[in-house]
Structures are given as structure tokens and as C-alpha cells.
Write a protein that holds these residues in place. Structure first.
Motif, short mmCIF file in Angstrom:
data_model
loop_
_atom_site.label_atom_id
_atom_site.label_comp_id
_atom_site.label_asym_id
_atom_site.label_seq_id
_atom_site.Cartn_x
_atom_site.Cartn_y
_atom_site.Cartn_z
N THR A 429 7.02 0.53 3.88
CA THR A 429 6.09 0.09 3.02
C THR A 429 5.47 1.46 2.41
OG1 THR A 429 5.82 -1.96 3.89
CG2 THR A 429 3.94 -1.19 2.26
N GLU A 433 2.18 0.38 -2.35
CA GLU A 433 2.56 -1.25 -1.88
C GLU A 433 1.35 -1.72 -1.22
OE1 GLU A 433 7.21 -1.25 -2.34
OE2 GLU A 433 6.39 -0.64 -0.32
N SER A 437 -1.47 -4.72 -2.00
CA SER A 437 -1.27 -6.00 -1.16
C SER A 437 -2.74 -6.67 -0.95
CB SER A 437 -0.60 -5.84 0.11
OG SER A 437 0.77 -5.39 0.03
N HIS A 439 -5.92 -8.07 0.29
CA HIS A 439 -6.58 -8.65 1.65
C HIS A 439 -7.67 -9.25 1.46
CE1 HIS A 439 -3.73 -5.31 2.85
NE2 HIS A 439 -4.21 -5.20 4.09
#
Length: 462
Positions: A429, A433, A437, A439
Motif C-alpha cells: 500500500t 492509498e 482509505s 478511517h
């Protein structure tokens, strides 16, 4: 008795290897001289976490007023804390017994020794000896507390981690020699229950394997908790002739004498490679470790070694992973070799420490150009609500390609957060990325995304 696989040692390397071997259809036996589960389940990882939980509960009660809760003055029952810890360990050991039975693995109690010709000699507690044969013999004998030449353990005043878990009474004062995971965990436990604790560390920083920013934060947290820390210092001698201990400590500014009830030697572990048949079988060692290839073959065909007795991190989860890879290869599968640069390290003092991959110093030494981001828990809504604002997350990326090089965390429950980074690194990753992402809010784990955003100049909450 003939087996496909005999494993000598039933710690987290040995018993896991045995179970995986049985799952793969191999007739398997495990040899254990003491208690199933080895040091980890009985005298290491599990019982220490039980002790640390008791300390944490005591700490919560003492700070209950900060959460708007009125309580009577709390008192730690040291004997009951120790008893609970032993109960947790016993329960886990019984769990391993169940797993052995479930997987039809023969448990041979006694001290195992590898012999030439694919044989294992087992000496029972009553002195009787029996010989077994196996196509594959896996040595998984683990490690023990390292004894320093000028700090001989007597089990009473100068102790190792095993005695530290079952002291008959709580000492009023303690000097902890060494500030690795074992040292700082016991320092936190005893200090929280009211023991006056001094940590003596030979290196420049405590928890010396960690990123320097982590070491500095733990030092601040320990000082706030009343734990004294002496770095760049060494214990030269201990006089135990009186009622307590007089500890001579060499520091940069000269010699100092510390007085205490107990000295805990926490200078790491040493591999159990004596009397396990290495000489008789011709298995080679180097610097106190058995030499193996990437699939844990020794130099003698049919003999393997895993866990603390081979090079690599002396951690329970490493031993388990090695055991699985070893038996899968024996069974004819094609496992991937273990990536030792993607092994998480966890320390369960308070605040907790979790890390994986390169430290900042190591990444620079490896020639990487870096993007580094930090997010303090003081800026985290969840941490503020939990009353756990100490610490931070530090993320290290390769500036050129965005490779996730390492992560370093110190704070509440960070040992539960580090697995995200291990999986991310396994999947290659990138920083972008990770940043994109989403959270969940409010969580401690948001700090990973925020620290990444900081590395890329996009942080919102700082």
C-alpha cells in the motif's frame, strides 16, 4: 514409536508447528519438559498481560475522579493479582492440551534430545528414557532470561522475569536492569502498584530498538508516572549481604549507589541450545543460535529449528509463523519465506508501544528520501474522551514511490492498531492509498490516516 514429525518444545513455535503438521495429515508428537504452551503461555506473554491489566484497572480506579466517578480509596491485593495471573496462564495451558487432543497429537512429557538417525530421546521426570523416531524433527526449545556476568540471579534478591511474576510479596523498591519490552513492562506494573522503581539502561535511550521519538515519549510518560530512568548507565555490582540490595551504577558522571529490595535483571533472553543434541547430530550454530535456511532446515537433513533458537526477532508470533512455514515446506507445499522486515513489535507498558518496519534512522541509513508524518493523540477526539492523550502515531514513507517504510506508535491500545500497517505493507500500500482509505471517527486509528496526511502536507486536525 515412529512419527512423521516430532517437535521438541511446545511453546508458540512448537505447538503451532505440531497443529499445522497434524492438519496436513502428518503423524505428529510434541515433547515438553514442563507445561504445554511453553514460556509464552506460562511465564511470558500471557501472564504478564494479566498482571498489566490488573495494574491498569488499579490506575483507572485511582483516576476515577477525572471521569466524574467517586470511589473509595483503592488498595492493591498483590497476592490476589499474582493469583489471577497464574489462573489465566493455567487456563491457556489447558487450552493447548485441548488443541493437542483435538488434533490427535501425541504429547510426550519429558526432556527431549535430538539423536543421530532421526531419533529423539526423551527423559521423563522419573529418570526413565525412551527413544522415538521421526522423518522430521523440529527443535523449538525457546529461550530463557539472559544472565549478566556481574548480575548473577539468586532467585530471591536478584531475579529474572519468572520470579518477578510470582514474588511472595510486593517489594517497596526495585531496580530494573534493562529497558527492553520485559524491563519496561515490569517497571510499569510494579510502579503502578506503588513500588519505587528505577530503570537502568546501558544504551542512550530506553526501549533502544524503537524509533528515537518513541523512546523520548516513553521517557516523558515514565517520569510523569514517577519511574526514575538512568540511561547510558550500567550496573557494575550488587551487594546482597544486607537486608536489601546495594546496586553500584556507573553513569557518565561517575558511580552511584542505589538501594532497593529487589533487582530485576531484564537484559533480554538467551537461546536454549544446550543439551538438545546439537553436538551429537552435528547441527551447526553461530553466535548462540542454530543456523537454518529460509525454510528452517539445519545443515543436517531431517532436522529443523524455529523460534528463539534461530536468528530473527525473539517473539511469539514470529515463532508461530516460522513453525507454520517449516511444516508446510515439510509437507510439500510452497510457502513464502517470512519477511522479517514486516514483523510487528509490541510492548505492553502504559502507554503501549507498537512498531513495524524501518525506524527513521534505519530508513535514512538505507538511502531512502523520506516523507514523515506525526499525529499526536492530544489532537484525537477519541483519545481525549478516553483520557488517554499521551503519545502519537509516526508514519514513514518513501518520498519517491510512496512505499510505506515503517510505522511507530505509542499510546493507549496501539498494539491493537499495528496490524493495519502490517497488512498494508504486505499489500504494498502506498501513502496516497493509505491517506484515501476512510478511517472511522472517532477512533484512535484515525491517527494513522492523519499522520499520513501530515506526511503529505494535507493534515486536517493539526
Amino acid at each position: 514409536m515412529n512419527y512423521d514429525v516430532i517437535v521438541i518444545g511446545s511453546g508458540p513455535g512448537g505447538y503451532v508447528a505440531a497443529i499445522r503438521a497434524s492438519q496436513l495429515g502428518l503423524k505428529t508428537a510434541v515433547v515438553e519438559r514442563e507445561s504445554l504452551g511453553g514460556i509464552c503461555l506460562n511465564w511470558g506473554c500471557i501472564p504478564t498481560k494479566a498482571l498489566l491489566k490488573s495494574a491498569q484497572v488499579f490506575e483507572y480506579i485511582n483516576h476515577a475522579a477525572e471521569y466524574g466517578i467517586k470511589t473509595a480509596a483503592a488498595e492493591a491485593d498483590f497476592a490476589a493479582v499474582i493469583k489471577r495471573s497464574r489462573g489465566v496462564a493455567d487456563g491457556m495451558s489447558k487450552g493447548v492440551q485441548f488443541l493437542m487432543k483435538k488434533n490427535k497429537i501425541d504429547v510426550i512429557m519429558g526432556t527431549g534430545k535430538a539423536k543421530p538417525g532421526n531419533k529423539v530421546e526423551v527423559k521423563a521426570a522419573d529418570g526413565t528414557q525412551k527413544e522415538y523416531t521421526a522423518t522430521s524433527i523440529i527443535l523449538a526449545t525457546g529461550g530463557r532470561s539472559r544472565e549478566l556476568p556481574n548480575l548473577k540471579q539468586d532467585g530471591k534478591k536478584i531475579i529474572g522475569y519468572r520470579q518477578a511474576m510470582v514474588l511472595p510479596e510486593q517489594p517497596k523498591s526495585m531496580v530494573v536492569v534493562g529497558s527492553g519490552a520485559i524491563g519496561v513492562e515490569f517497571a510499569y506494573f510494579y510502579a503502578t502498584l506503588g513500588t519505587k522503581v528505577t530503570v537502568v539502561e546501558f544504551m542512550e535511550n530506553i526501549v533502544p530498538v524503537e524509533d528515537e521519538d518513541i523512546s523520548k515519549q516513553l521517557l516523558r510518560s515514565f517520569k510523569k508516572a514517577g519511574i526514575e530512568v538512568m540511561t547510558s548507565s550500567s550496573v557494575e555490582s550488587v551487594d546482597t549481604s544486607g537486608t536489601g540490595c546495594k546496586v553500584q551504577v556507573k553513569t557518565a558522571s561517575g558511580m552511584q549507589t542505589l538501594e532497593c529490595d529487589i533487582v530485576l535483571s531484564a537484559a533480554g533472553v538467551v537461546a536454549n541450545i544446550e543439551n538438545i543434541g546439537l553436538e551429537e547430530t552435528g547441527i551447526k550454530t553461530e553466535k548462540g543460535k542454530v543456523i537454518v535456511d529460509e525454510f528452517y532446515n539445519t545443515n543436517v537433513k531431517g532436522y529443523y529449528a524455529i523460534g528463539d533458537i534461530v536468528s530473527g526477532q525473539a517473539l511469539a508470533h514470529v515463532a508461530s509463523a516460522e513453525g507454520i512455514i517449516c511444516v508446510e515446506k515439510i509437507a510439500g507445499h510452497k510457502p513464502e519465506p517470512l519477511d522479517y522486515n514486516n514483523i510487528p513489535g509490541c510492548t505492553y507498558c502504559s502507554p503501549e508501544i507498537a512498531s513495524v518496519g524501518y525506524t527513521e534512522k534505519a530508513a535514512k541509513a538505507a538511502g531512502y528520501e523520506l516523507k514523515i508524518g506525526k499525529f499526536p493523540f492530544s489532537a484525537s477526539g477519541k483519545a481525549s474522551a478516553a483520557g488517554a492523550k499521551d503519545g502519537f502515531v509516526k508514519m514513514i514513507y518513501d518520498a519517491k514511490y510512496g512505499e510505506l517504510l515503517g510505522a511507530h506508535m505509542i499510546g493507549a491500545n496501539v498494539t491493537e492498531m499495528i496490524a493495519e500497517i502490517v497488512v498494508a505493507r504486505k499489500l504494498e500500500t502506498t501513502g496516497h492509498e493509505m491517506l484515501k482509505s476512510v478511517h472511522p471517527h472517532p477512533t484512535m486509528s484515525e491517527a494513522i490516516m492523519e499522520a499520513t496526511a501530515d506526511a503529505y502536507g494535507e493534515v486536517i486536525h493539526l
